[in-house]
Design a protein around this motif. Structure first.
Motif, PDB file in Angstrom:
ATOM      1  N   TYR A  15     -14.034  -0.221  16.658  1.00 22.86           N
ATOM      2  CA  TYR A  15     -15.411  -0.407  15.763  1.00 22.86           C
ATOM      3  C   TYR A  15     -16.504   0.639  15.815  1.00 22.86           C
ATOM      4  N   GLN A  16     -16.821   0.769  17.199  1.00 18.40           N
ATOM      5  CA  GLN A  16     -18.111   1.695  17.603  1.00 18.40           C
ATOM      6  C   GLN A  16     -17.836   2.927  17.407  1.00 18.40           C
ATOM      7  N   SER A  17     -16.525   3.334  17.429  1.00 20.67           N
ATOM      8  CA  SER A  17     -16.029   4.781  17.493  1.00 20.67           C
ATOM      9  C   SER A  17     -16.017   5.170  16.017  1.00 20.67           C
ATOM     10  N   LYS A  18     -15.608   6.532  15.790  1.00 19.44           N
ATOM     11  CA  LYS A  18     -15.391   7.054  14.501  1.00 19.44           C
ATOM     12  C   LYS A  18     -13.776   6.868  14.011  1.00 19.44           C
ATOM     13  N   GLY A  19     -13.254   6.152  14.774  1.00 14.82           N
ATOM     14  CA  GLY A  19     -11.507   6.121  14.651  1.00 14.82           C
ATOM     15  C   GLY A  19     -11.471   5.547  13.241  1.00 14.82           C
ATOM     16  N   LEU A  20     -12.056   4.479  12.595  1.00 18.78           N
ATOM     17  CA  LEU A  20     -11.840   3.824  11.573  1.00 18.78           C
ATOM     18  C   LEU A  20     -12.111   4.679  10.483  1.00 18.78           C
ATOM     19  N   THR A  21     -13.369   5.430  10.446  1.00 15.11           N
ATOM     20  CA  THR A  21     -13.676   6.386   9.300  1.00 15.11           C
ATOM     21  C   THR A  21     -12.657   7.425   9.268  1.00 15.11           C
ATOM     22  N   LYS A  22     -12.066   8.013  10.531  1.00 13.77           N
ATOM     23  CA  LYS A  22     -11.440   9.215  10.520  1.00 13.77           C
ATOM     24  C   LYS A  22      -9.752   8.768   9.901  1.00 13.77           C
ATOM     25  N   ALA A  23      -9.647   7.491  10.054  1.00 13.92           N
ATOM     26  CA  ALA A  23      -8.189   7.159   9.695  1.00 13.92           C
ATOM     27  C   ALA A  23      -8.260   6.909   8.109  1.00 13.92           C
ATOM     28  N   LYS A  24      -9.457   6.375   7.563  1.00 17.18           N
ATOM     29  CA  LYS A  24      -9.455   6.122   6.273  1.00 17.18           C
ATOM     30  C   LYS A  24      -9.471   7.419   5.533  1.00 17.18           C
ATOM     31  N   ASP A  25     -10.264   8.531   6.193  1.00 21.50           N
ATOM     32  CA  ASP A  25     -10.152   9.923   5.675  1.00 21.50           C
ATOM     33  C   ASP A  25      -8.709  10.446   5.457  1.00 21.50           C
ATOM     34  N   LEU A  26      -7.913  10.228   6.594  1.00 23.06           N
ATOM     35  CA  LEU A  26      -6.591  10.481   6.537  1.00 23.06           C
ATOM     36  C   LEU A  26      -5.678  10.039   5.461  1.00 23.06           C
ATOM     37  N   ALA A  27      -5.902   8.677   5.226  1.00 24.05           N
ATOM     38  CA  ALA A  27      -5.201   8.023   4.166  1.00 24.05           C
ATOM     39  C   ALA A  27      -5.622   8.662   2.766  1.00 24.05           C
ATOM     40  N   GLU A  28      -7.021   9.028   2.774  1.00 22.23           N
ATOM     41  CA  GLU A  28      -7.599   9.440   1.394  1.00 22.23           C
ATOM     42  C   GLU A  28      -7.001  10.928   1.170  1.00 22.23           C
ATOM     43  N   GLU A  29      -6.630  11.719   2.179  1.00 21.36           N
ATOM     44  CA  GLU A  29      -5.995  12.851   2.076  1.00 21.36           C
ATOM     45  C   GLU A  29      -4.708  12.758   1.627  1.00 21.36           C
ATOM     46  N   HIS A  30      -3.779  11.841   2.040  1.00 20.53           N
ATOM     47  CA  HIS A  30      -2.539  11.576   1.506  1.00 20.53           C
ATOM     48  C   HIS A  30      -2.583  11.135   0.089  1.00 20.53           C
ATOM     49  N   ILE A  31      -3.309  10.203  -0.136  1.00 21.88           N
ATOM     50  CA  ILE A  31      -3.570   9.872  -1.736  1.00 21.88           C
ATOM     51  C   ILE A  31      -3.839  10.935  -2.398  1.00 21.88           C
ATOM     52  N   GLN A  32      -4.776  11.874  -2.046  1.00 21.57           N
ATOM     53  CA  GLN A  32      -4.929  13.116  -3.007  1.00 21.57           C
ATOM     54  C   GLN A  32      -3.964  14.191  -3.123  1.00 21.57           C
ATOM     55  N   ALA A  33      -3.134  14.170  -2.031  1.00 22.33           N
ATOM     56  CA  ALA A  33      -1.999  14.933  -2.269  1.00 22.33           C
ATOM     57  C   ALA A  33      -0.573  14.181  -2.884  1.00 22.33           C
ATOM     58  N   ALA A  34      -1.089  12.907  -3.111  1.00 25.58           N
ATOM     59  CA  ALA A  34      -0.080  12.239  -4.071  1.00 25.58           C
ATOM     60  C   ALA A  34      -0.394  12.464  -5.470  1.00 25.58           C
ATOM     61  N   LEU A  35      -1.712  12.553  -5.982  1.00 26.10           N
ATOM     62  CA  LEU A  35      -2.221  12.550  -7.238  1.00 26.10           C
ATOM     63  C   LEU A  35      -1.789  14.127  -7.593  1.00 26.10           C
ATOM     64  N   THR A  36      -1.763  15.106  -6.954  1.00 27.27           N
ATOM     65  CA  THR A  36      -1.423  16.431  -7.274  1.00 27.27           C
ATOM     66  C   THR A  36      -0.352  16.583  -7.507  1.00 27.27           C
ATOM     67  N   ILE A  37       0.654  15.736  -7.309  1.00 27.95           N
ATOM     68  CA  ILE A  37       2.038  15.622  -7.548  1.00 27.95           C
ATOM     69  C   ILE A  37       2.477  15.242  -9.143  1.00 27.95           C
ATOM     70  N   LEU A  38       1.789  14.089  -9.258  1.00 29.55           N
ATOM     71  CA  LEU A  38       1.952  13.628 -10.770  1.00 29.55           C
ATOM     72  C   LEU A  38       1.499  14.486 -11.954  1.00 29.55           C
ATOM     73  N   PRO A  39       2.244  14.201 -13.043  1.00 29.82           N
ATOM     74  CA  PRO A  39       1.706  14.848 -14.158  1.00 29.82           C
ATOM     75  C   PRO A  39       0.246  14.483 -14.542  1.00 29.82           C
ATOM     76  N   ASN A  40      -0.295  15.565 -15.359  1.00 26.01           N
ATOM     77  CA  ASN A  40      -1.507  15.329 -15.582  1.00 26.01           C
ATOM     78  C   ASN A  40      -1.892  14.190 -16.886  1.00 26.01           C
ATOM     79  N   LYS A  41      -2.520  13.009 -16.292  1.00 25.17           N
ATOM     80  CA  LYS A  41      -2.426  12.137 -17.275  1.00 25.17           C
ATOM     81  C   LYS A  41      -3.070  12.320 -18.641  1.00 25.17           C
ATOM     82  N   ASN A  42      -3.984  13.253 -18.419  1.00 27.21           N
ATOM     83  CA  ASN A  42      -4.811  13.856 -19.824  1.00 27.21           C
ATOM     84  C   ASN A  42      -3.880  14.243 -20.811  1.00 27.21           C
ATOM     85  N   GLN A  43      -2.692  15.018 -20.152  1.00 24.00           N
ATOM     86  CA  GLN A  43      -1.811  15.593 -21.114  1.00 24.00           C
ATOM     87  C   GLN A  43      -0.813  14.572 -21.894  1.00 24.00           C
TER      88      GLN A  43
END
Length: 324
Positions: A275-303
């Motif tokens: 809790y006192q370290s940066k481990g939780l924040t860094k882990a969440k950042d890593l999860a967000e990186e994978h989510i962004q990678a997933a979103l770039t793969i999908l077709p553009n929803k605006n199209q």
């Protein structure tokens, strides 16, 4: 659309799925029947079948979900549940999804047999899809589960474990099924090969993000959200992203884990350090990186503005992050 509304897109099909699961795994032996009924009545997020259905609806002609798509959704949940039964025996977990595990209700032998039975049933239904490409894709997942468990067993309490090893283990144990389920759904929609692979990659990154968030919840989450005691993975020596990130900042945490929590207060102390370290924040950042990678793969929803299911797939990352 709010993240919690994603499942409402395929809510009717998920309700039918819930009813079908128990009848699909009906067994002649009363113990196996009772074990199966207990497992599926406990519910769960149904993330994997929801993904199958969302991919199906977003890729099919006229956004229609076929009977084969619905069966694949059911198969994905049976395979996932079978893996949980075996996981609970290995991890000696007494509760799952907020209810007693099969081995705590009966014994380890019944639990292993129940898991094997569910894997066998899923294989039978998978073969009856009469689609060799889907069969090959989903069958590989069961091998990956075994690979993941072996890897996890070898590196328990190993503080020299790398983040790459953690990601590989997370792929085998979680992301493999999610990736294969998305790809299998795209196959049943008869998409071209390159698009099938893109949905596999989408599922892989979503699956990794989901596992990382689940690992964060093991440290900070409520018992209600987890369906199992907080700190279960930590106690068993399964070193996850928030723990690995925290280890680099804390010699004390390294000492506690290396000595396998020899004192009664060590688990509590380890959680406080994380809790006192940066481990939780860094882990969440890593999860967000994978989510962004997933979103770039999908077709553009605006199209494709009127494709509600595609929009649901894009919102799934936010849903996963909101679990914290």
């Amino acid at each position: 659309m709010k993240p919690q509304q994603i499942f409402s897109i395929v809510e009717d099909d998920l309700q039918v799925l819930n009813k079908n699961l128990q009848s699909m795994v009906g067994a002649r032996h009363p113990i196996l029947s009772a074990a199966s009924e207990h497992l599926f009545s406990a519910g769960g997020k149904r993330l994997r079948p929801a993904l199958v259905l969302l991919v199906a609806e977003s890729t099919s002609d006229q956004q229609l979900i076929t009977a084969s798509h619905k069966r694949l959704a059911e198969i994905s949940e049976i395979i996932h549940t079978a893996s949980l039964v075996h996981d609970d025996v290995i991890d000696e977990c007494l509760t799952r999804r907020g209810v007693n595990t099969v081995h705590s209700l009966y014994n380890n032998k019944v639990a292993i047999l129940a898991g094997d039975f569910l894997f066998a049933q899923s294989s039978w239904y998978l073969a009856n899809l009469n689609n060799l490409h889907v069969v090959k894709t989903i069958s590989k997942v069961i091998t990956d589960f075994a690979e993941g468990e072996v890897r996890q067993g070898i590196i328990q309490f190993d503080c020299n474990m790398s983040m790459t090893e953690y990601i590989e283990k997370s792929f085998y144990k979680t992301a493999s099924l999610i990736a294969a389920s998305c790809q299998g759904s795209a196959m049943l929609s008869k998409l071209e090969f390159t698009l099938q692979n893109r949905y596999y990659s989408y599922g892989k990154h979503i699956g990794l993000a989901f596992q990382i968030i689940d690992d964060i919840l093991d440290i900070i989450g409520s018992h209600h959200k987890l369906g199992k005691p907080v700190g279960s993975d930590l106690k068993n020596g399964n070193l996850t992203a928030p723990i690995l990130f925290s280890l680099s900042d804390s010699p004390e945490l390294l000492y506690i884990i290396t000595n396998e929590f020899e004192n009664d207060t060590d688990i509590t102390k380890a959680i406080e350090i994380i809790y006192q370290s940066k481990g939780l924040t860094k882990a969440k950042d890593l999860a967000e990186e994978h989510i962004q990678a997933a979103l770039t793969i999908l077709p553009n929803k605006n199209q494709i503005p009127n494709n509600t299911s595609l929009h649901g797939l894009t919102m799934l990352g936010e849903y996963i992050l909101n679990q914290i």
